[in-house]
Design a protein around this motif. Structure first.
Motif, PDB file in Angstrom:
ATOM      1  N   ALA A  71       0.826  -1.223   0.018  1.00 49.86           N
ATOM      2  CA  ALA A  71       0.111   0.086  -0.036  1.00 49.86           C
ATOM      3  C   ALA A  71       0.692   1.316  -0.075  1.00 49.86           C
ATOM      4  N   ASP A  72       0.350   2.210  -0.724  1.00 45.60           N
ATOM      5  CA  ASP A  72       1.167   3.606  -0.867  1.00 45.60           C
ATOM      6  C   ASP A  72       0.695   4.396   0.104  1.00 45.60           C
ATOM      7  N   PRO A 107     -16.923   6.210   4.776  1.00 48.74           N
ATOM      8  CA  PRO A 107     -17.156   4.962   4.475  1.00 48.74           C
ATOM      9  C   PRO A 107     -16.456   4.257   3.315  1.00 48.74           C
ATOM     10  N   SER A 108     -16.091   5.116   2.356  1.00 48.10           N
ATOM     11  CA  SER A 108     -15.596   4.791   1.027  1.00 48.10           C
ATOM     12  C   SER A 108     -14.145   4.548   1.091  1.00 48.10           C
ATOM     13  N   ALA A 109     -13.766   4.813   2.417  1.00 47.39           N
ATOM     14  CA  ALA A 109     -12.101   4.277   2.520  1.00 47.39           C
ATOM     15  C   ALA A 109     -11.963   3.126   2.464  1.00 47.39           C
ATOM     16  N   VAL A 114      -7.603   2.180   6.039  1.00 47.84           N
ATOM     17  CA  VAL A 114      -7.867   2.621   7.546  1.00 47.84           C
ATOM     18  C   VAL A 114      -7.189   1.692   8.371  1.00 47.84           C
ATOM     19  N   THR A 115      -6.771   0.524   8.250  1.00 45.08           N
ATOM     20  CA  THR A 115      -6.057  -0.201   8.952  1.00 45.08           C
ATOM     21  C   THR A 115      -4.570   0.373   9.157  1.00 45.08           C
ATOM     22  N   LYS A 119      -2.974   2.301  12.466  1.00 43.73           N
ATOM     23  CA  LYS A 119      -1.901   1.693  13.025  1.00 43.73           C
ATOM     24  C   LYS A 119      -0.724   2.828  13.294  1.00 43.73           C
ATOM     25  N   ALA A 120      -0.652   4.002  12.076  1.00 44.49           N
ATOM     26  CA  ALA A 120       0.142   4.609  12.326  1.00 44.49           C
ATOM     27  C   ALA A 120       0.075   5.797  13.278  1.00 44.49           C
ATOM     28  N   LEU A 121      -1.334   5.711  13.996  1.00 44.18           N
ATOM     29  CA  LEU A 121      -1.831   6.690  15.061  1.00 44.18           C
ATOM     30  C   LEU A 121      -1.184   6.260  16.358  1.00 44.18           C
TER      31      LEU A 121
END
Length: 122
Positions: A71-72, A107-109, A114-115, A119-121
């Protein structure tokens, strides 16, 4: 002149295959298992178990996309506004961040995006 003792024998540093590491990690962190007992049984330190687990988690932090590529990152724009903005009505998740900042997930994400963001937060 002093005496010198030479220790010879097999190499002290051991090499672990990825398959064996995964097998030991699965055994150590299974429900009800004791990581200390598993480490002792395999003659490794518990620190080594947690290092392997952390390295595995870092590699899994960016899940691949549907086509199998990593993922980018998506560009994020933080708007600093002193007043609290009203919640967006069609937002799925709103995360309040420090310093009066807010992140909105729609909701379109995709679930992978989202994961990765959550996780980055951490």
């Amino acid at each position: 002149m002093g005496q010198i003792t030479v220790f010879s024998g097999p190499e002290r540093r051991r090499r672990w295959t990825e398959e064996l590491r995964l097998q030991i990690l699965t055994e150590a962190f299974a429900p009800g298992a004791s990581p200390t007992a598993v480490a002792r049984r395999h003659e490794i330190s518990t620190g080594q178990l947690y290092t392997w687990r952390n390295k595995l988690a870092v590699g899994a932090a960016t899940p691949p996309t549907e086509d199998g590529r990593p993922a980018d990152f998506a560009e994020a724009l933080v708007i600093e506004d002193r007043e609290r903005a009203a919640p967006v009505p069609d937002a799925a998740i709103i995360v309040d961040l420090p310093r009066d900042q807010r992140m909105t997930i729609f909701p379109s994400a995709s679930p992978a995006l989202v994961t990765a963001v959550l996780k980055a937060l951490r």
